[in-house]
Scaffold this motif. Structure first.
Motif, PDB file in Angstrom:
ATOM      1  N   PRO A  69      -0.907  -4.753   0.969  1.00 14.55           N
ATOM      2  CA  PRO A  69      -1.780  -3.658   0.498  1.00 14.55           C
ATOM      3  C   PRO A  69      -1.040  -2.717  -0.461  1.00 14.55           C
ATOM      4  O   PRO A  69      -0.073  -2.066  -0.073  1.00 14.55           O
ATOM      5  CB  PRO A  69      -2.153  -2.928   1.794  1.00 14.55           C
ATOM      6  N   PHE A  70      -1.508  -2.681  -1.699  1.00 12.37           N
ATOM      7  CA  PHE A  70      -0.926  -1.792  -2.710  1.00 12.37           C
ATOM      8  C   PHE A  70      -1.980  -0.798  -3.166  1.00 12.37           C
ATOM      9  O   PHE A  70      -3.153  -1.140  -3.323  1.00 12.37           O
ATOM     10  CB  PHE A  70      -0.415  -2.588  -3.915  1.00 12.37           C
ATOM     11  N   ARG A  71      -1.522   0.417  -3.392  1.00 13.46           N
ATOM     12  CA  ARG A  71      -2.434   1.450  -3.868  1.00 13.46           C
ATOM     13  C   ARG A  71      -2.983   1.089  -5.236  1.00 13.46           C
ATOM     14  O   ARG A  71      -2.252   0.725  -6.155  1.00 13.46           O
ATOM     15  CB  ARG A  71      -1.702   2.787  -3.943  1.00 13.46           C
ATOM     16  N   ALA A  72      -4.284   1.218  -5.379  1.00 12.09           N
ATOM     17  CA  ALA A  72      -4.938   1.118  -6.684  1.00 12.09           C
ATOM     18  C   ALA A  72      -5.582   2.454  -6.985  1.00 12.09           C
ATOM     19  O   ALA A  72      -6.213   3.054  -6.104  1.00 12.09           O
ATOM     20  CB  ALA A  72      -5.999   0.020  -6.691  1.00 12.09           C
ATOM     21  N   ALA A 115      -0.581   8.092   2.425  1.00 12.59           N
ATOM     22  CA  ALA A 115      -0.930   6.667   2.546  1.00 12.59           C
ATOM     23  C   ALA A 115       0.315   5.795   2.591  1.00 12.59           C
ATOM     24  O   ALA A 115       0.375   4.803   3.332  1.00 12.59           O
ATOM     25  CB  ALA A 115      -1.829   6.252   1.382  1.00 12.59           C
ATOM     26  N   LEU A 116       1.336   6.167   1.817  1.00 12.53           N
ATOM     27  CA  LEU A 116       2.596   5.425   1.834  1.00 12.53           C
ATOM     28  C   LEU A 116       3.359   5.674   3.146  1.00 12.53           C
ATOM     29  O   LEU A 116       3.953   4.751   3.721  1.00 12.53           O
ATOM     30  CB  LEU A 116       3.464   5.831   0.637  1.00 12.53           C
ATOM     31  N   MET A 117       3.324   6.885   3.611  1.00 12.66           N
ATOM     32  CA  MET A 117       4.061   7.252   4.819  1.00 12.66           C
ATOM     33  C   MET A 117       3.484   6.551   6.052  1.00 12.66           C
ATOM     34  O   MET A 117       4.214   6.103   6.940  1.00 12.66           O
ATOM     35  CB  MET A 117       4.025   8.770   5.000  1.00 12.66           C
ATOM     36  N   THR A 118       2.148   6.454   6.094  1.00 16.26           N
ATOM     37  CA  THR A 118       1.494   5.860   7.266  1.00 16.26           C
ATOM     38  C   THR A 118       1.418   4.345   7.190  1.00 16.26           C
ATOM     39  O   THR A 118       1.066   3.698   8.182  1.00 16.26           O
ATOM     40  CB  THR A 118       0.067   6.413   7.416  1.00 16.26           C
ATOM     41  N   SER A 143       6.533   0.856  -7.461  1.00 17.88           N
ATOM     42  CA  SER A 143       7.452   1.240  -6.385  1.00 17.88           C
ATOM     43  C   SER A 143       6.961   0.629  -5.076  1.00 17.88           C
ATOM     44  O   SER A 143       5.759   0.396  -4.890  1.00 17.88           O
ATOM     45  CB  SER A 143       7.571   2.762  -6.267  1.00 17.88           C
ATOM     46  N   SER A 144       7.900   0.359  -4.191  1.00 22.05           N
ATOM     47  CA  SER A 144       7.568  -0.311  -2.930  1.00 22.05           C
ATOM     48  C   SER A 144       8.666  -0.038  -1.913  1.00 22.05           C
ATOM     49  O   SER A 144       9.705   0.537  -2.244  1.00 22.05           O
ATOM     50  CB  SER A 144       7.439  -1.826  -3.154  1.00 22.05           C
ATOM     51  N   ASN A 145       8.426  -0.473  -0.672  1.00 29.40           N
ATOM     52  CA  ASN A 145       9.477  -0.333   0.336  1.00 29.40           C
ATOM     53  C   ASN A 145      10.176  -1.662   0.602  1.00 29.40           C
ATOM     54  O   ASN A 145      10.738  -1.883   1.673  1.00 29.40           O
ATOM     55  CB  ASN A 145       8.936   0.285   1.637  1.00 29.40           C
ATOM     56  N   VAL A 203      -0.765   1.777   2.594  1.00 31.16           N
ATOM     57  CA  VAL A 203      -0.311   0.942   1.484  1.00 31.16           C
ATOM     58  C   VAL A 203       1.213   0.870   1.547  1.00 31.16           C
ATOM     59  O   VAL A 203       1.866   1.777   2.064  1.00 31.16           O
ATOM     60  CB  VAL A 203      -0.766   1.490   0.112  1.00 31.16           C
ATOM     61  N   VAL A 204       1.781  -0.224   1.031  1.00 32.78           N
ATOM     62  CA  VAL A 204       3.238  -0.391   1.069  1.00 32.78           C
ATOM     63  C   VAL A 204       3.867  -0.205  -0.305  1.00 32.78           C
ATOM     64  O   VAL A 204       5.089  -0.296  -0.443  1.00 32.78           O
ATOM     65  CB  VAL A 204       3.625  -1.779   1.632  1.00 32.78           C
ATOM     66  N   GLY A 205       3.039   0.045  -1.316  1.00 31.64           N
ATOM     67  CA  GLY A 205       3.567   0.280  -2.645  1.00 31.64           C
ATOM     68  C   GLY A 205       2.505   0.839  -3.559  1.00 31.64           C
ATOM     69  O   GLY A 205       1.318   0.934  -3.206  1.00 31.64           O
ATOM     70  N   GLN A 206       2.921   1.219  -4.760  1.00 26.76           N
ATOM     71  CA  GLN A 206       2.028   1.819  -5.743  1.00 26.76           C
ATOM     72  C   GLN A 206       2.656   1.649  -7.118  1.00 26.76           C
ATOM     73  O   GLN A 206       3.761   1.134  -7.252  1.00 26.76           O
ATOM     74  CB  GLN A 206       1.798   3.287  -5.417  1.00 26.76           C
ATOM     75  N   GLU A 207       1.952   2.095  -8.166  1.00 27.23           N
ATOM     76  CA  GLU A 207       2.519   2.031  -9.514  1.00 27.23           C
ATOM     77  C   GLU A 207       2.185   3.321 -10.250  1.00 27.23           C
ATOM     78  O   GLU A 207       1.074   3.836 -10.147  1.00 27.23           O
ATOM     79  CB  GLU A 207       2.039   0.787 -10.261  1.00 27.23           C
ATOM     80  N   ASN A 208       3.198   3.846 -10.970  1.00 30.60           N
ATOM     81  CA  ASN A 208       3.060   5.105 -11.688  1.00 30.60           C
ATOM     82  C   ASN A 208       4.264   5.287 -12.597  1.00 30.60           C
ATOM     83  O   ASN A 208       5.274   4.586 -12.428  1.00 30.60           O
ATOM     84  CB  ASN A 208       2.987   6.282 -10.703  1.00 30.60           C
ATOM     85  N   PRO A 209       4.203   6.229 -13.543  1.00 32.82           N
ATOM     86  CA  PRO A 209       5.402   6.554 -14.316  1.00 32.82           C
ATOM     87  C   PRO A 209       6.493   7.140 -13.410  1.00 32.82           C
ATOM     88  O   PRO A 209       6.201   7.689 -12.340  1.00 32.82           O
ATOM     89  CB  PRO A 209       4.912   7.590 -15.335  1.00 32.82           C
ATOM     90  N   LEU A 210       7.732   7.038 -13.854  1.00 38.38           N
ATOM     91  CA  LEU A 210       8.847   7.579 -13.077  1.00 38.38           C
ATOM     92  C   LEU A 210       8.708   9.081 -12.864  1.00 38.38           C
ATOM     93  O   LEU A 210       9.164   9.613 -11.849  1.00 38.38           O
ATOM     94  CB  LEU A 210      10.178   7.276 -13.778  1.00 38.38           C
TER      95      LEU A 210
END
Length: 329
Positions: A169-172, A200-203, A154-156, A206-213
């Protein structure tokens, strides 16, 4: 006569109470999942079913949402025995046996059913070998697993290939395997604990991350993310692990009962994930998220060709285990 009878009654009651205590166990089960995620449902239902299946001789008290600490603190707690059980990605146990992170490697499972088969402690050669090392080196044993679904990005902003992620910057997940994978995707890995992810996403840390839906939905990430790339790069399988000393205190019949409950729940978790994905996509689309799929231009070959060489370079020790995983029917 009355006094002697009373003494005999009290002694018998004490012996009975001691015997009951000797066969009873109260297990503390911790995880970092939030309310609404499959893993939270799994732990709650498994705890109740273990109590029923053991006629109340084993009770499991669940502490969700990082109540007993973050991932590293939870794993250390299980090692020490202050926490009896926990669950998280297999890679969280890499602090004990580094190679066990292979079960979270991207692009190694054909589908969810294959992922569950390859992570079955009773029949997976790779897991059995690594489990022996976990027991010997850390006093921890994997006794089950949870299927949460495929992980997506997911990303913006729109993502259709690793080029779109380059330098951002993506969350790991704060584990070496995830850092390697995010680097392979072209992004800048930024370790963030799951409890801190929405902030972290709000501020913009990071601009994205990965996870199950399920996780994206449960944590309302649609409020800070606009797009999902349906990469399915990982089949998300979590290890359920237990402190070995606590495990060995349980009679074999109770161990077998617990393992059966967890195995049955694992199959149910696969069913939950399969049944929910279409519903979750519709729900998130209704909340404004846009989905990229292979049908509308998502370049899965580009992701595979970018990520797998990075994993191979960073983790050459995975090669034999991956071969064993791929061979599982």
């Amino acid at each position: 006569m009355f006094i002697n009878s009373t003494r005999q009654f009290v002694t018998a009651a004490a012996i009975g109470l001691f015997a009951a205590q000797a066969h009873a166990a109260d297990l503390r089960y911790a995880h970092v999942g939030s309310e609404g995620d499959f893993q939270t449902r799994f732990a709650a239902e498994a705890a109740a079913e273990i109590g029923t299946a053991t006629d109340g001789e084993v009770t499991v008290q669940v502490f969700p949402s990082s109540q007993l600490g973050n991932v590293a603190e939870m794993v250390d707690g299980v090692k020490l025995g202050s926490i009896h059980m926990g669950h998280h990605d297999f890679a969280s146990l890499a602090r004990i046996v580094p190679e066990i992170a292979v079960f979270n490697a991207p692009f190694i499972y054909r589908d969810g059913a294959h992922a569950l088969a390859a992570t079955n402690p009773a029949s997976s050669p790779a897991l059995q070998a690594l489990n022996e090392r976990l027991i010997e080196e850390g006093g921890v044993r994997v006794i089950g697993r949870i299927y949460r679904g495929a992980r997506h990005i997911s990303s913006n902003f729109e993502i259709k290939s690793p080029t779109d992620m380059a330098g951002k910057p993506f969350r790991a997940v704060p584990l070496d395997l995830w850092i390697s994978m995010i680097k392979g995707m072209g992004a800048t890995p930024t370790p963030v604990e799951v409890a801190e992810l929405p902030t972290a996403l709000m501020t913009g840390l990071v601009v994205g991350q990965e996870n199950p839906l399920t996780m994206i939905t449960a944590n309302n990430l649609h409020e800070v993310q606009s797009h999902v790339a349906m990469t399915g790069h990982m089949q998300s399988v979590l290890a359920i692990f237990v402190n070995e000393k606590a495990w060995q205190k349980l009679p074999e019949d109770q161990q077998a009962t617990i393992v059966k409950v967890l195995d049955d729940k694992a199959q149910q978790s696969l069913q939950w994930a399969q049944e929910s994905e279409a519903t979750l996509i519709a729900e998130l689309e209704g909340k404004g998220m846009t989905f990229a799929t292979e049908e509308n231009g998502l370049d899965m070959d580009a992701f595979r060709n970018s990520v797998l060489p990075q994993i191979k370079t960073d983790f050459p020790e995975y090669e034999d285990y991956i071969a064993q995983i791929l061979a599982v029917k």
